[in-house]
Design a protein around this motif. Structure first.
Motif, mmCIF file in Angstrom:
data_model
loop_
_atom_site.group_PDB
_atom_site.id
_atom_site.type_symbol
_atom_site.label_atom_id
_atom_site.label_comp_id
_atom_site.label_asym_id
_atom_site.label_seq_id
_atom_site.Cartn_x
_atom_site.Cartn_y
_atom_site.Cartn_z
ATOM 1 N N GLY A 122 10.992 -1.889 -14.931
ATOM 2 C CA GLY A 122 11.109 -1.846 -16.384
ATOM 3 C C GLY A 122 12.267 -0.977 -16.840
ATOM 4 N N ALA A 123 12.404 0.199 -16.228
ATOM 5 C CA ALA A 123 13.501 1.097 -16.589
ATOM 6 C C ALA A 123 14.851 0.475 -16.248
ATOM 7 N N LEU A 124 14.916 -0.193 -15.099
ATOM 8 C CA LEU A 124 16.174 -0.784 -14.657
ATOM 9 C C LEU A 124 16.600 -1.941 -15.551
ATOM 10 N N LEU A 125 15.651 -2.796 -15.938
ATOM 11 C CA LEU A 125 15.980 -3.924 -16.802
ATOM 12 C C LEU A 125 16.500 -3.451 -18.154
ATOM 13 N N ARG A 126 15.905 -2.385 -18.681
ATOM 14 C CA ARG A 126 16.378 -1.866 -19.962
ATOM 15 C C ARG A 126 17.759 -1.215 -19.820
ATOM 16 N N GLU A 127 17.955 -0.519 -18.703
ATOM 17 C CA GLU A 127 19.251 0.108 -18.467
ATOM 18 C C GLU A 127 20.355 -0.932 -18.333
ATOM 19 N N LEU A 128 20.048 -2.056 -17.675
ATOM 20 C CA LEU A 128 21.041 -3.115 -17.472
ATOM 21 C C LEU A 128 21.159 -4.041 -18.677
ATOM 22 N N LYS A 129 20.250 -3.903 -19.645
ATOM 23 C CA LYS A 129 20.251 -4.722 -20.862
ATOM 24 C C LYS A 129 20.194 -6.215 -20.533
ATOM 25 N N LEU A 130 19.332 -6.562 -19.580
ATOM 26 C CA LEU A 130 19.220 -7.951 -19.149
ATOM 27 C C LEU A 130 18.320 -8.751 -20.092
ATOM 28 N N SER A 131 18.618 -10.040 -20.194
ATOM 29 C CA SER A 131 17.698 -10.998 -20.812
ATOM 30 C C SER A 131 16.872 -11.590 -19.685
ATOM 31 N N ALA A 132 15.562 -11.547 -19.810
ATOM 32 C CA ALA A 132 14.742 -11.936 -18.664
ATOM 33 C C ALA A 132 13.415 -12.541 -19.094
ATOM 34 N N VAL A 133 12.910 -13.437 -18.231
ATOM 35 C CA VAL A 133 11.547 -13.959 -18.320
ATOM 36 C C VAL A 133 10.825 -13.493 -17.062
ATOM 37 N N TYR A 134 9.708 -12.841 -17.246
ATOM 38 C CA TYR A 134 8.982 -12.222 -16.135
ATOM 39 C C TYR A 134 7.579 -12.789 -16.080
ATOM 40 N N VAL A 135 7.278 -13.554 -15.028
ATOM 41 C CA VAL A 135 5.964 -14.165 -14.873
ATOM 42 C C VAL A 135 5.051 -13.245 -14.069
ATOM 43 N N THR A 136 3.842 -13.021 -14.570
ATOM 44 C CA THR A 136 2.870 -12.186 -13.863
ATOM 45 C C THR A 136 1.461 -12.521 -14.346
ATOM 46 N N HIS A 137 0.473 -12.203 -13.508
ATOM 47 C CA HIS A 137 -0.925 -12.311 -13.927
ATOM 48 C C HIS A 137 -1.525 -10.923 -14.129
ATOM 49 N N ASP A 138 -0.717 -9.869 -13.959
ATOM 50 C CA ASP A 138 -1.202 -8.495 -14.019
ATOM 51 C C ASP A 138 -0.876 -7.883 -15.390
ATOM 52 N N HIS A 139 -1.924 -7.480 -16.117
ATOM 53 C CA HIS A 139 -1.734 -6.944 -17.466
ATOM 54 C C HIS A 139 -0.822 -5.722 -17.459
ATOM 55 N N ALA A 140 -1.152 -4.743 -16.605
ATOM 56 C CA ALA A 140 -0.415 -3.484 -16.595
ATOM 57 C C ALA A 140 1.060 -3.722 -16.271
ATOM 58 N N GLU A 141 1.325 -4.621 -15.352
ATOM 59 C CA GLU A 141 2.704 -4.936 -14.970
ATOM 60 C C GLU A 141 3.471 -5.521 -16.156
ATOM 61 N N ALA A 142 2.861 -6.462 -16.857
ATOM 62 C CA ALA A 142 3.511 -7.078 -18.016
ATOM 63 C C ALA A 142 3.802 -6.054 -19.096
ATOM 64 N N PHE A 143 2.823 -5.177 -19.375
ATOM 65 C CA PHE A 143 2.988 -4.208 -20.454
ATOM 66 C C PHE A 143 4.008 -3.136 -20.097
ATOM 67 N N THR A 144 4.156 -2.826 -18.808
ATOM 68 C CA THR A 144 5.121 -1.830 -18.369
ATOM 69 C C THR A 144 6.548 -2.359 -18.446
ATOM 70 N N ILE A 145 6.726 -3.622 -18.118
ATOM 71 C CA ILE A 145 8.060 -4.171 -17.934
ATOM 72 C C ILE A 145 8.622 -4.814 -19.201
ATOM 73 N N ALA A 146 7.788 -5.495 -19.985
ATOM 74 C CA ALA A 146 8.298 -6.387 -21.029
ATOM 75 C C ALA A 146 8.368 -5.736 -22.395
ATOM 76 N N ASP A 147 9.316 -6.228 -23.205
ATOM 77 C CA ASP A 147 9.395 -5.852 -24.616
ATOM 78 C C ASP A 147 8.331 -6.601 -25.420
ATOM 79 N N ARG A 148 8.165 -7.888 -25.082
ATOM 80 C CA ARG A 148 7.106 -8.698 -25.695
ATOM 81 C C ARG A 148 6.384 -9.457 -24.589
#
Length: 370
Positions: A194-220
């Motif tokens: 999550g920190a790295l994606l924000r630092e790199l300012k990437l546009s990304a789609v992140y697929v997961t079934h894990d709630h905590a993982e999604a909330f940690t990594i994604a903006d929405r």
């Protein structure tokens, strides 16, 4: 499927990804009219249980599947238009990070990162420089000559990310890259990712079934259920204001109680729960009340009594597994102090956090928090 010719590509907007009415059917519908936009520099998670359609949607964005209906654009370029037209994966210019990282074991870290440029015919000197630049961005330039098999899981993840961004794609797709790891490592790598994606300012789609993982990594986060987006919001909004009982149940927010609204009061069938309805107004009739995980202590908005079924020690706190009413409704609450199984305790109800869902269709099966 016919390919969209280069001259026929059309700019449709400023979104990193735009999906409009995307559907996909095999023997039965898998995706149902997906509408979605992702801003440049935004990370969006597709979160849902197995079979909800999240991986199918990712594969359509990647060009690995054609939609049965609808249109998909990446960085303003139309890449898919139903089953008739579509750009192949290699022409979409996207980056991908897979579950197992898909690193070539016989190639060095540097050669792995440079591989997409090699396939595009980029000259040796240029691709080496660009690959080193990508490794520097993820903090692994000093490991350029190492074999991938000698790296830790977190380092391999960074190599896979460097390879995905080496060609400076407009969009990076992540297909559950942490799902094969144990929970402790997954949590630490999710924070790092999550920190790295924000630092790199990437546009990304992140697929997961894990709630905590999604909330940690994604903006929405787009919660997908039964082939549709049930709710798309920030992590905070999803928890404080779930749109439907199904979203609340999937996110495991609290206990859903069947009951009846009358004269602005909600009362469950046994009468064990009777509270003033939240919100400005609610029509009389069948409804479900969401009681989120709450604090144990003195009642704040009228007493709600629960029986302690189990007390679970978690190192820094206790989790109290509580039974409401006659015991068929359950709620899990954190507590700083233990409680004896069988004891009856009071819960603090914050009326602002209660959510009421009028039942306009067949009553839903009662869920429970865990």
């Amino acid at each position: 499927m016919e390919h969209i010719a280069a001259d026929d590509r059309c700019r449709t907007g400023a979104w990193a990804l735009e999906a409009s009415g995307v559907g996909k059917s095999f023997d039965a519908p898998v995706l149902r009219g997906i509408d979605l936009t992702i801003a440049r520099g935004e990370v969006l998670a597709l979160l849902g249980p197995s079979g909800c359609g999240k991986t199918t949607l990712l594969r359509i964005a990647a060009g690995l599947l054609a939609p049965s209906s609808g249109r998909v654009s990446i960085d303003g370029v139309l890449v898919a238009d139903g089953e008739r037209h579509g750009l192949p994966p290699e022409a979409r210019g996207i980056g991908m990070v897979f579950q197992d990282y898909a690193l070539w074991p016989h190639l060095s870290v540097l050669a792995n990162v440079a591989f997409p440029l090699r396939m595009r015919g980029v000259a040796v000197g240029e691709r080496r420089g660009r690959a080193m630049g990508a490794l520097e961005r993820v903090g692994l330039a000093h490991l350029a000559q190492r074999d991938p098999g000698t790296l830790s899981g977190g380092q391999q993840q960074r190599v896979a990310l460097a390879r995905a961004i080496v060609a400076e794609p407009p969009l990076v797709l992540f297909d559950e890259p942490l799902s094969n790891l144990d929970r402790e490592l997954r949590e630490s790598l999710a924070l790092e990712m999550g920190a790295l994606l924000r630092e790199l300012k990437l546009s990304a789609v992140y697929v997961t079934h894990d709630h905590a993982e999604a909330f940690t990594i994604a903006d929405r986060v787009a919660v997908m259920l039964n082939g549709a987006i049930a709710q798309l919001d920030t992590p905070e909004t999803l928890f404080t204001d779930p749109a439907t009982p199904e979203v609340a149940r999937f996110l495991n927010i609290g206990a859903l109680i069947d009951g009846e609204v009358s004269a602005r009061r909600f009362r469950c069938g046994t009468g064990a729960i009777c509270v003033e309805t939240p919100g400005e107004a609610c029509a009389d009739g069948p409804a479900q009340l969401l009681i989120p995980r709450t604090a144990v202590g003195p009642a704040a908005d009228g007493p709600l009594e629960a029986r302690v079924a189990r007390c679970q020690f978690q190192g820094d706190r206790y989790l109290l597994h509580l039974e409401l009413g006659s015991g068929e409704r359950r709620l899990v609450c954190p507590s700083d102090t233990p409680a004896r199984p069988g004891a009856r305790i009071a819960l603090a109800l914050d009326r602002a956090r209660l959510r009421l869902f009028p039942q306009t269709s067949q009553p839903l099966r009662e869920g429970h928090a865990s």
